[in-house]
Design an enzyme around this catalytic site. Structure first.
Site, PDB file in Angstrom:
ATOM      1  N   ASP A 130      25.766  79.223  10.172  1.00  6.70           N
ATOM      2  CA  ASP A 130      24.779  80.150  10.626  1.00  6.70           C
ATOM      3  C   ASP A 130      23.417  80.079  10.126  1.00  6.70           C
ATOM      4  O   ASP A 130      21.918  80.345  10.629  1.00  6.70           O
ATOM      5  CB  ASP A 130      25.345  81.424  10.836  1.00  6.70           C
ATOM      6  CG  ASP A 130      27.089  81.939  11.553  1.00  6.70           C
ATOM      7  OD1 ASP A 130      27.243  80.658  12.185  1.00  6.70           O
ATOM      8  OD2 ASP A 130      27.718  82.680  11.018  1.00  6.70           O
ATOM      9  N   ASP A 185      30.897  77.073  17.938  1.00  5.27           N
ATOM     10  CA  ASP A 185      28.820  77.784  16.889  1.00  5.27           C
ATOM     11  C   ASP A 185      28.172  77.139  16.093  1.00  5.27           C
ATOM     12  O   ASP A 185      27.152  77.180  16.271  1.00  5.27           O
ATOM     13  CB  ASP A 185      29.305  79.411  16.578  1.00  5.27           C
ATOM     14  CG  ASP A 185      30.593  79.809  16.875  1.00  5.27           C
ATOM     15  OD1 ASP A 185      31.913  79.947  17.937  1.00  5.27           O
ATOM     16  OD2 ASP A 185      30.819  81.127  16.902  1.00  5.27           O
TER      17      ASP A 185
END
Length: 419
Positions: A130, A185
């Site tokens: 991330d 993601d």
């Protein structure tokens, strides 16, 4: 009663407003100073005569006066949502030339990167994919400002890629604390940065190797997370099949989460911005976009044009049309049409989704500030407390307005429609 007059500079013109403080029980009506002639939207923080892209961007800047505050951050912290909104700000600045957009982006780099190039709150040892996403902001700022501290920070983030743990076939783990797990993601969080960095800083065989590695990530996801029956992709895959959320035979999580699919679509179209035109993997990614768009359009709500939190469970109890995923799908499809990755006939679905967002999920306050409602705040798998990936889990995660994971894609989609 005291009146504090303050000036708001918006888009090169000046708006005067008043903040009223009560000094006694007696109340008086607030006085609005005469606006500048250039402002036809008297008393508005965000003028309604602008395009939706600018209206939402200015609303975000009003809500979050400093860019590190985006997505409700309480203190400067290296996280990923701000970068999505700032990506949109970059494109708005390129389109309009309005300096306040550039300053908003630049402030992020100034606050988050120390003079020695270290990154506020960042720890490479966590190997959290991330945390690569905000590197896109630094790539932009380094190109514009050539500050040494940005180059050092970028080199640190690139080092993370070298050390990021992988599955046996080479897919990146989502985080070190999530061993053997590949999440959709992660493709958005890491691959546009990886490709853009390679484009800007790597040459020769090293560049070719990196581009091949990027394409491998998409090939692997298509192989391991795709549901061949629906064309949708599951949220995550556990190579070890040890997680409680993972199917013991396939290792797959049980559901198609809207935003996970949204991340994946944006990853593909954004990677193509920097993947060389002659790279053999480019055609494969474009073919994945076609398959993806077909699957997504099949689960689009036929009445309102939106998409659901759990994509294939329309009408199930508790499921709802969710803003971040809807904005991401619209952006992915309309950008793919504009870039020639999809035929023009696909614009109809994107337009229906975009219109559905504006009609059903957008609200405008009296001062002109625009809100995007019904955003899933967060969803993931595993961790503490344990997230089991069940249908009940996804529909019961918090819902809020103006999540950067929705406002950013909405601005990006708006810009594509405004071309």
């Amino acid at each position: 009663m005291n009146l504090l007059h303050y000036r708001l500079k918006v888009l090169g013109f000046t708006i005067f407003s008043s903040v009223t403080f009560l000094a006694s029980a007696q109340t008086k009506s607030t006085v609005i100073s005469k606006p500048a002639k250039e402002n036809s939207q008297s008393g508005k923080v965000v003028p309604a005569n602008l395009n939706w892209s600018e209206r939402m961007m200015l609303s975000e800047m009003h809500r979050f006066p400093e860019s590190w505050m985006l997505d409700f951050s309480k203190s400067p912290k290296w996280t990923y949502p701000a970068a999505i909104v700032l990506d949109a700000a970059e494109k708005l600045y390129a389109k309009t030339g309005k300096k306040e957009y550039y300053n908003y982006i630049s402030d992020f780099g100034e606050k988050l990167i120390n003079e020695d190039g270290t990154i506020v709150s960042y720890d490479i040892e966590k190997y959290n994919i991330d945390l690569l996403n905000s590197g896109n902001v630094l790539l932009y700022l380094y190109e514009k400002e050539k500050k040494e501290k940005y180059l050092k920070a970028l080199q640190t983030l690139r080092l993370q890629i070298d050390g990021q743990p992988r599955t046996k076939e080479g897919s990146f783990w989502h985080k070190k604390i999530y061993p053997y797990q590949v999440w959709l993601d992660g493709l958005y969080m890491g691959m546009p940065f990886y490709t853009h960095y390679t484009h800007d800083f790597t040459t020769g065989t090293a560049a070719q190797k990196s581009y091949d590695d990027v394409v491998l990530q998409f090939d692997s996801v298509q192989e391991n997370l795709l549901d061949k029956k629906t064309g949708l992709l599951y949220h995550a895959w556990d190579e070890s099949k040890e997680q409680a959320w993972a199917d013991k035979k396939t290792g797959l999580s049980p559901h198609f989460w809207g935003r996970a699919m949204g991340w994946y679509g944006m990853a593909m179209v954004d990677v193509l911005d920097f993947l060389p035109k002659d790279h053999p993997g480019r055609a494969r990614i474009i073919s994945y976009i076609k398959s993806y768009a077909d699957a997504v359009i099949k689960v689009q709500d036929k009445d309102n044009g939106l998409w659901y939190q759990v994509l294939d469970k329309a009408g199930a109890k508790g499921n709802y049309t969710e803003a971040t995923a809807s904005a991401m799908f619209v952006y992915t499809i309309i950008k793919s049409v504009n870039e020639g990755y999809l035929p023009k006939s696909y614009k109809k679905a994107a337009q229906k989704g975009y219109d559905g967002i504006i009609k059903n999920l957008i609200s405008v306050e009296e001062n002109g500030v625009v809100n995007l409602n019904k955003c899933c705040a967060v969803a993931g798998l595993g961790g503490k407390p344990y997230r089991d990936g069940s249908y009940e889990y996804y529909i019961n995660e918090p819902i809020r307005s103006n999540d950067g994971k929705g406002t950013g894609p909405f601005i990006l989609a708006s810009l594509e429609f405004e071309k």
